[in-house]
Design a protein around this motif. Structure first.
Motif, PDB file in Angstrom:
ATOM      1  N   MET A   1       0.846  -1.181   0.000  1.00 38.36           N
ATOM      2  CA  MET A   1       0.000   0.000   0.000  1.00 38.36           C
ATOM      3  C   MET A   1       0.891   1.245   0.000  1.00 38.36           C
ATOM      4  N   ARG A   2       0.504   2.245  -0.734  1.00 31.53           N
ATOM      5  CA  ARG A   2       1.303   3.462  -0.866  1.00 31.53           C
ATOM      6  C   ARG A   2       0.730   4.592  -0.036  1.00 31.53           C
ATOM      7  N   SER A   3       1.602   5.515   0.319  1.00 29.84           N
ATOM      8  CA  SER A   3       1.197   6.704   1.057  1.00 29.84           C
ATOM      9  C   SER A   3       0.411   7.629   0.125  1.00 29.84           C
ATOM     10  N   PRO A   4      -0.605   8.327   0.641  1.00 34.07           N
ATOM     11  CA  PRO A   4      -1.435   9.158  -0.246  1.00 34.07           C
ATOM     12  C   PRO A   4      -0.777  10.463  -0.691  1.00 34.07           C
ATOM     13  N   GLY A   5       0.287  10.920  -0.052  1.00 32.44           N
ATOM     14  CA  GLY A   5       0.874  12.210  -0.407  1.00 32.44           C
ATOM     15  C   GLY A   5       0.175  13.327   0.341  1.00 32.44           C
ATOM     16  N   PHE A   6       0.699  14.529   0.268  1.00 33.65           N
ATOM     17  CA  PHE A   6       0.111  15.643   1.016  1.00 33.65           C
ATOM     18  C   PHE A   6      -0.747  16.543   0.147  1.00 33.65           C
ATOM     19  N   LEU A   7      -0.754  16.344  -1.162  1.00 38.49           N
ATOM     20  CA  LEU A   7      -1.630  17.100  -2.058  1.00 38.49           C
ATOM     21  C   LEU A   7      -2.808  16.228  -2.467  1.00 38.49           C
ATOM     22  N   GLU A   9      -5.878  15.319  -5.201  1.00 38.45           N
ATOM     23  CA  GLU A   9      -5.819  15.237  -6.665  1.00 38.45           C
ATOM     24  C   GLU A   9      -6.078  16.601  -7.310  1.00 38.45           C
ATOM     25  N   ASN A  10      -7.027  17.370  -6.768  1.00 36.14           N
ATOM     26  CA  ASN A  10      -7.300  18.703  -7.327  1.00 36.14           C
ATOM     27  C   ASN A  10      -6.121  19.643  -7.108  1.00 36.14           C
ATOM     28  N   GLN A  11      -5.509  19.602  -5.927  1.00 32.73           N
ATOM     29  CA  GLN A  11      -4.339  20.447  -5.657  1.00 32.73           C
ATOM     30  C   GLN A  11      -3.184  20.064  -6.564  1.00 32.73           C
ATOM     31  N   ALA A  15      -1.409  22.421  -9.237  1.00 31.87           N
ATOM     32  CA  ALA A  15       0.045  22.642  -9.172  1.00 31.87           C
ATOM     33  C   ALA A  15       0.678  22.433 -10.543  1.00 31.87           C
ATOM     34  N   TRP A  16       0.242  21.392 -11.259  1.00 26.95           N
ATOM     35  CA  TRP A  16       0.772  21.159 -12.602  1.00 26.95           C
ATOM     36  C   TRP A  16       0.394  22.283 -13.562  1.00 26.95           C
TER      37      TRP A  16
END
Length: 68
Positions: A1-7, A9-11, A15-16
């Motif tokens: 299982m992977r970490s979700p990250g701090f952003l 999907e919309n953020q 950002a992109w």
């Protein structure tokens, strides 16, 4: 299982978009403006890219399993 990250999907998408806008704006401003104010767009693009890379690194880490 992977970490979700701090952003979220919309953020991450915003950002992109912000990175691409700043990255494309800098060369256009450099060709149109005589002073070096276009460097600010380069700095903003670098900061946003750093945030995206940090989020990618956190998403690639394995998730922390809490001990019971």
């Amino acid at each position: 299982m992977r970490s979700p990250g701090f952003l979220s999907e919309n953020q991450r998408r915003l950002a992109w978009v912000g990175f691409l806008l700043a990255a494309f704006q800098a060369p256009m401003a450099a060709s149109l403006i005589d002073d070096a104010s276009w460097l600010f767009a380069v700095v903003v693009a670098m900061v946003v890219a750093t945030v995206i890379l940090a989020d990618d690194a956190q998403r690639r880490r394995p998730a922390q399993v809490e001990a019971e």
